[in-house]
Design a protein around this motif. Structure first.
Motif, PDB file in Angstrom:
ATOM      1  N   SER A 141       0.844  -1.189   0.000  1.00  0.00           N
ATOM      2  CA  SER A 141       0.000   0.000   0.000  1.00  0.00           C
ATOM      3  C   SER A 141       0.881   1.242   0.000  1.00  0.00           C
ATOM      4  O   SER A 141       2.057   1.183   0.377  1.00  0.00           O
ATOM      5  CB  SER A 141      -0.897   0.019   1.233  1.00  0.00           C
ATOM      6  OG  SER A 141      -0.114   0.173   2.403  1.00  0.00           O
ATOM      7  N   ASP A 151      -4.407   1.940  10.772  1.00  0.00           N
ATOM      8  CA  ASP A 151      -5.448   1.425   9.882  1.00  0.00           C
ATOM      9  C   ASP A 151      -6.689   2.301   9.857  1.00  0.00           C
ATOM     10  O   ASP A 151      -7.459   2.275   8.890  1.00  0.00           O
ATOM     11  CB  ASP A 151      -5.869   0.012  10.313  1.00  0.00           C
ATOM     12  CG  ASP A 151      -4.756  -1.002  10.157  1.00  0.00           C
ATOM     13  OD1 ASP A 151      -3.993  -0.896   9.186  1.00  0.00           O
ATOM     14  OD2 ASP A 151      -4.646  -1.895  11.021  1.00  0.00           O
ATOM     15  N   GLN A 329      -4.314   7.285   2.818  1.00  0.00           N
ATOM     16  CA  GLN A 329      -3.064   6.519   2.846  1.00  0.00           C
ATOM     17  C   GLN A 329      -1.934   7.370   3.433  1.00  0.00           C
ATOM     18  O   GLN A 329      -1.181   6.923   4.310  1.00  0.00           O
ATOM     19  CB  GLN A 329      -2.689   6.063   1.436  1.00  0.00           C
ATOM     20  CG  GLN A 329      -3.614   5.043   0.813  1.00  0.00           C
ATOM     21  CD  GLN A 329      -3.353   3.624   1.283  1.00  0.00           C
ATOM     22  OE1 GLN A 329      -2.396   3.341   2.003  1.00  0.00           O
ATOM     23  NE2 GLN A 329      -4.210   2.704   0.861  1.00  0.00           N
ATOM     24  N   HIS A 366     -11.610   4.294   7.697  1.00  0.00           N
ATOM     25  CA  HIS A 366     -10.923   3.015   7.611  1.00  0.00           C
ATOM     26  C   HIS A 366     -10.227   2.934   6.257  1.00  0.00           C
ATOM     27  O   HIS A 366     -10.879   3.060   5.214  1.00  0.00           O
ATOM     28  CB  HIS A 366     -11.910   1.861   7.780  1.00  0.00           C
ATOM     29  CG  HIS A 366     -12.610   1.871   9.106  1.00  0.00           C
ATOM     30  ND1 HIS A 366     -12.128   1.190  10.194  1.00  0.00           N
ATOM     31  CD2 HIS A 366     -13.733   2.518   9.506  1.00  0.00           C
ATOM     32  CE1 HIS A 366     -12.937   1.399  11.228  1.00  0.00           C
ATOM     33  NE2 HIS A 366     -13.915   2.202  10.835  1.00  0.00           N
ATOM     34  N   SER A 369      -7.876  -1.760   1.915  1.00  0.00           N
ATOM     35  CA  SER A 369      -6.822  -2.762   1.839  1.00  0.00           C
ATOM     36  C   SER A 369      -6.330  -2.861   0.400  1.00  0.00           C
ATOM     37  O   SER A 369      -6.899  -2.267  -0.515  1.00  0.00           O
ATOM     38  CB  SER A 369      -7.339  -4.119   2.323  1.00  0.00           C
ATOM     39  OG  SER A 369      -8.466  -4.517   1.562  1.00  0.00           O
ATOM     40  N   GLY A 374      -5.281   1.286  -3.050  1.00  0.00           N
ATOM     41  CA  GLY A 374      -6.276   0.377  -2.489  1.00  0.00           C
ATOM     42  C   GLY A 374      -7.653   0.539  -3.085  1.00  0.00           C
ATOM     43  O   GLY A 374      -8.589  -0.161  -2.689  1.00  0.00           O
TER      44      GLY A 374
END
Length: 388
Positions: A141, A151, A329, A366, A369, A374
């Motif tokens: 990531s 996270d 991110q 959140h 992933s 992502g």
């Protein structure tokens, strides 16, 4: 294995809105033939629709990276800069060091004074796409490329686009019932005045809620201090953008003239904009906007904030979600991160535009992933793209 960039394509993504950004039109606000309005409360132009500029970057090996920046007005300006100038200096390079490419592109126009505006917005879109590719090629990531981070982290509800004081309070209470306890309203559409808006929200939301005021760069220093003083009895979380962005002396006067935390930085393009202010002004919170800065300058601003013990609460990014994913991110890695803006009137309707598990619920963002950003545009989003 890194592969050179082979193609760069530029698109707009446009969607209609039932209610314009910041809420229903006020008296004297008229839609022009291109669908733009000027808000009387802050003398700023907005479209009556949502639009952003997306970049699709593809390597010779077939890796696809996505970038995004603002297309609020004149998106052709960003497209022309990329298509005519910038793409030719990115194609053929690999994305393993996006910041070096960003710096090369920035340096090319410095001597001509193009260190902001549409030029740096175009760089931001390309930079995000390069980081997306770099992450995918590394199997990581963007967060992990940057050294790792959390996270999830706090989100605050931004914007209460209802017509009346009572309705805006009810909307805030709705989001409080969903698990959010931090909020921000826009003073240009606080029709009863900022103090009345703050007082009502405090009454509705209770003493523990965080309530901020976005003053939209629209006051003299003297008037800004008056308005902040009027809001002070209701315990503001922070006052954002209190004076014209060019007025560094005015920002110094306001930031040193009140104990209410002052937040700024959404409209800055680079860390140089921050450097010009932090030595003079008592800035409590910096609010980097990914669509104006790209990941490279976003991280540099976060680093400066950490050096000067300034909190970071990034701007939400008003678009299709690609640059929001980039913002999350990068934000997750910042030492002084305290939260991130949540534009519910954009994020919730636009969930359908993204493929990926990015989410904002119960007061928290959140991270998605997967590698790179992502996320990528969904089939629904791809169907809305118009190449320019």
């Amino acid at each position: 294995m890194n592969s050179p960039v082979a193609t760069i394509e530029v698109f707009t993504l446009t969607q209609s809105r039932k209610v314009p950004y910041l809420g229903a039109l006020r008296e004297g606000e008229v839609v022009n033939p291109n669908g733009y309005i000027v808000r009387k409360g802050n003398r700023t132009v907005y479209p009556t629709f949502d639009r952003s500029v997306l970049v699709r970057m593809t390597t010779q090996a077939g890796t696809v990276g996505w970038g995004e920046t603002y297309g609020i007005v004149a998106p052709g300006a960003v497209a022309a800069l990329i298509n005519d100038l910038l793409a030719g200096f990115v194609i053929g390079r690999d994305a393993s060091d996006p910041s070096s490419i960003y710096d090369d592109l920035y340096d090319m126009m410095r001597v001509r004074g193009y260190t902001g505006g549409f030029y740096v917005d175009a760089l931001a879109a390309l930079d995000i796409a390069l980081w997306d590719i770099a992450g995918q090629e590394a199997g990581k990531s963007v967060r992990d490329l940057l050294g790792g981070g959390v996270d999830s982290f706090p989100a605050y509800v931004s914007g209460l686009p209802e017509k009346t004081l009572q309705a805006r309070g009810e909307l805030a209470r709705y989001w409080q019932d969903q698990g959010f306890n931090a909020f921000k309203f826009a003073t240009p559409v606080a029709d009863d005045g900022p103090a009345a808006e703050m007082e009502n929200l405090r009454k509705v939301l209770g003493p523990e809620a965080k309530i901020a005021a976005d003053m939209h760069w629209n006051q003299t220093p003297e008037r800004a201090l008056e308005l902040i003083a009027e809001m002070a009895p209701f315990d503001p979380w922070f006052a954002e953008a209190p004076v014209w962005t060019e007025d560094i002396a005015g920002l110094e006067q306001v930031s040193k003239g009140t104990d209410i935390p002052i937040a700024v930085g959404e409209e800055w393009r680079t860390h140089w904009d921050m450097r010009a202010r932090i030595e003079r002004c008592r800035i409590a919170i910096v609010q980097p906007e990914m669509g104006h800065k790209g990941i490279t300058n976003f991280i540099r601003i976060g680093g400066l904030a950490a050096e000067h013990d300034i909190d970071v609460i990034p701007h939400a990014t008003v678009g299709a979600g690609i640059f929001l994913a980039a913002s999350l991110q990068a934000s997750s890695t910042l030492p002084t991160l305290k939260g991130h803006e949540f534009q519910h009137s954009i994020f919730e309707p636009n969930r359908r535009l993204l493929s990926g598990d990015i989410d904002c619920r119960e007061g928290l963002y959140h991270l998605p992933s997967g590698t790179g950003l992502g996320v990528k545009p969904s089939e629904a989003a791809l169907g809305l793209l118009e190449r320019i």
